[in-house]
Design a protein around this motif. Structure first.
Motif, PDB file in Angstrom:
ATOM      1  N   LEU A  50       0.829  -1.203   0.000  1.00  0.00           N
ATOM      2  CA  LEU A  50       0.000   0.000   0.000  1.00  0.00           C
ATOM      3  C   LEU A  50       0.866   1.256   0.000  1.00  0.00           C
ATOM      4  O   LEU A  50       0.573   2.229  -0.711  1.00  0.00           O
ATOM      5  CB  LEU A  50      -0.919  -0.005   1.227  1.00  0.00           C
ATOM      6  N   ARG A 104      -4.577   3.310   7.769  1.00  0.00           N
ATOM      7  CA  ARG A 104      -5.666   4.271   7.875  1.00  0.00           C
ATOM      8  C   ARG A 104      -5.241   5.632   7.308  1.00  0.00           C
ATOM      9  O   ARG A 104      -5.982   6.272   6.568  1.00  0.00           O
ATOM     10  CB  ARG A 104      -6.082   4.405   9.343  1.00  0.00           C
ATOM     11  N   TYR A 106      -2.749   6.177   5.165  1.00  0.00           N
ATOM     12  CA  TYR A 106      -2.535   6.035   3.718  1.00  0.00           C
ATOM     13  C   TYR A 106      -3.865   6.145   2.962  1.00  0.00           C
ATOM     14  O   TYR A 106      -3.951   6.804   1.918  1.00  0.00           O
ATOM     15  CB  TYR A 106      -1.882   4.691   3.408  1.00  0.00           C
ATOM     16  N   LYS A 107      -4.879   5.479   3.480  1.00  0.00           N
ATOM     17  CA  LYS A 107      -6.184   5.501   2.818  1.00  0.00           C
ATOM     18  C   LYS A 107      -6.804   6.897   2.855  1.00  0.00           C
ATOM     19  O   LYS A 107      -7.487   7.306   1.918  1.00  0.00           O
ATOM     20  CB  LYS A 107      -7.109   4.467   3.454  1.00  0.00           C
ATOM     21  N   ARG A 111      -7.949   9.192  -0.310  1.00  0.00           N
ATOM     22  CA  ARG A 111      -9.258   9.854  -0.388  1.00  0.00           C
ATOM     23  C   ARG A 111      -9.095  11.351  -0.679  1.00  0.00           C
ATOM     24  O   ARG A 111      -9.782  11.912  -1.538  1.00  0.00           O
ATOM     25  CB  ARG A 111     -10.015   9.670   0.933  1.00  0.00           C
TER      26      ARG A 111
END
Length: 381
Positions: A50, A104, A106-107, A111
């Motif tokens: 990721l 979390r 990274y996501k 977004r």
């Protein structure tokens, strides 16, 4: 039996022990029925994958991003490094928690990136994805050639490969022509084609793995045996410098146990079972190579070892000459000392060629012979 496509590619094509493995599984699947060490290892592999993906999105437009995205990206990177360090130090529960927290962040970055995408940013990201996919396709080409040489039917894989390649080429051509909307449509098609390609590739890799289990196991045994030899001399040198090497010693012990189990099955011709042992212990193997690499970077100085060996050879040659004058039979020790000199010479040649691994192996052999010579001198002095 499940095998990681990336892992098999590295073993079959590169012939090396792998560094990372990642499968598209949910966190729930990862956490079910596994030890903290295994869970942490797999989660870190997922986190690393990721992290690389987010980096590919951030790097081309980093100078244009608002501070809040950069702050979240830094938090994710820092937590990733912390989790890696904790895993290496055996703090598996902490590694699990920090890995999940890093994911979390990274996501959140992803977004926020979607919300701030400009046409130029979007174009750059699509271009990067398309170019990287073309590079990935070169690996698929090599797998196809290997599979065909083994008599495996690759018709479906070849078809999926060609369609995926054409789809990504269309993306690149539309981007060059500044047809952004067409590029978007082509990218959606390319992603679907790549997913289909991955399915066909996985089938062929599974067949390849089963057909070549003996070669894979033999390669593992050879390379692991060499790596253990290298690791032991590195740890010995590190201990002589007063460094803490407990983690490395434990990793060596674990990898030796795995090696013995695989070797025992191989001697009985149980190649698939031996391969399964390698797969089950993948993260132990991965940790061994990572730990030993850290020891190598921090502690091993080949040139210092060569210099120390030269001084010992001079000192021992003088001691043998004195013993010979006293009437002691030194023939065996003299032959051994010549062997030491030969091994050191080969190590020096390897070092000049930047073949560090081979230099270490020959230094280890020299060190073993020299110890025997020095024991002989001590017992006869």
């Amino acid at each position: 039996m499940k095998f990681s496509a990336l892992w098999v590619i590295f073993i079959l094509i590169s012939g090396i022990i792998p560094i990372s493995i990642a499968q598209n599984q949910s966190n729930g699947q990862y956490l079910e029925g596994q030890s903290n060490e295994s869970m942490a290892g797999e989660l870190i592999a997922q986190l690393t994958k990721l992290g690389r993906f987010v980096e590919s999105k951030v790097k081309p437009v980093k100078n244009e991003l608002p501070q809040n995205i950069l702050d979240n990206y830094k938090k994710a990177e820092d937590l990733k490094e912390k989790a890696l360090s904790e895993y290496q130090n055996g703090e598996y529960q902490a590694a699990l928690q920090d890995s999940l927290l890093a994911m979390r962040y990274y996501k959140e970055v992803l977004r926020e990136l979607r919300e701030t995408e400009s046409p130029e940013m979007l174009k750059e990201q699509m271009n990067v994805e398309a170019l990287r996919s073309i590079e990935y396709l070169s690996y698929v080409e090599r797998i196809i050639k290997v599979a065909q040489n083994r008599g495996i039917n690759t018709d479906r894989l070849v078809k999926a490969y060609k369609e995926t390649k054409d789809a990504y080429r269309a993306v690149i051509e539309n981007l060059k022509a500044k047809r952004l909307e067409d590029a978007k449509r082509n990218l959606k098609i390319a992603r679907i084609k790549r997913a289909e390609l991955n399915k066909e590739l996985e089938k062929v890799l599974r067949e390849l793995t089963l057909r070549n289990s003996d070669d894979i196991v033999k390669s593992f045994l050879t390379k692991t045996n060499q790596s253990i030899a290298i690791a032991e001399i590195m740890v010995e040198n590190a201990k002589a410098r007063g460094m803490k090497v407990e983690d490395a010693e434990q990793s060596i012990k674990r990898i030796k146990d795995i090696h013995m189990e695989v070797e025992s099955l191989a001697k009985k011709g149980k190649w698939v079972e031996a391969l399964e042992v390698i797969r089950e212990n993948f993260y132990q193997i991965q940790r061994f190579f990572r730990t030993i690499e850290r020891v190598r970077r921090e502690n091993v100085n080949i040139k210092e070892s060569l210099e120390d060996m030269r001084e010992r050879i001079k000192r021992d040659a003088t001691a043998i000459a004195i013993l010979r004058k006293r009437g002691v039979n030194t023939a065996r020790a003299e032959v051994q000392l010549k062997g030491v000199i030969n091994e050191v010479s080969v190590a020096m040649i390897s070092l000049k060629r930047n073949d560090i691994s081979n230099a270490i192996i020959h230094l280890q052999r020299a060190n073993k012979l020299l110890r025997e010579v020095e024991e002989f001198i001590k017992s006869n002095s």
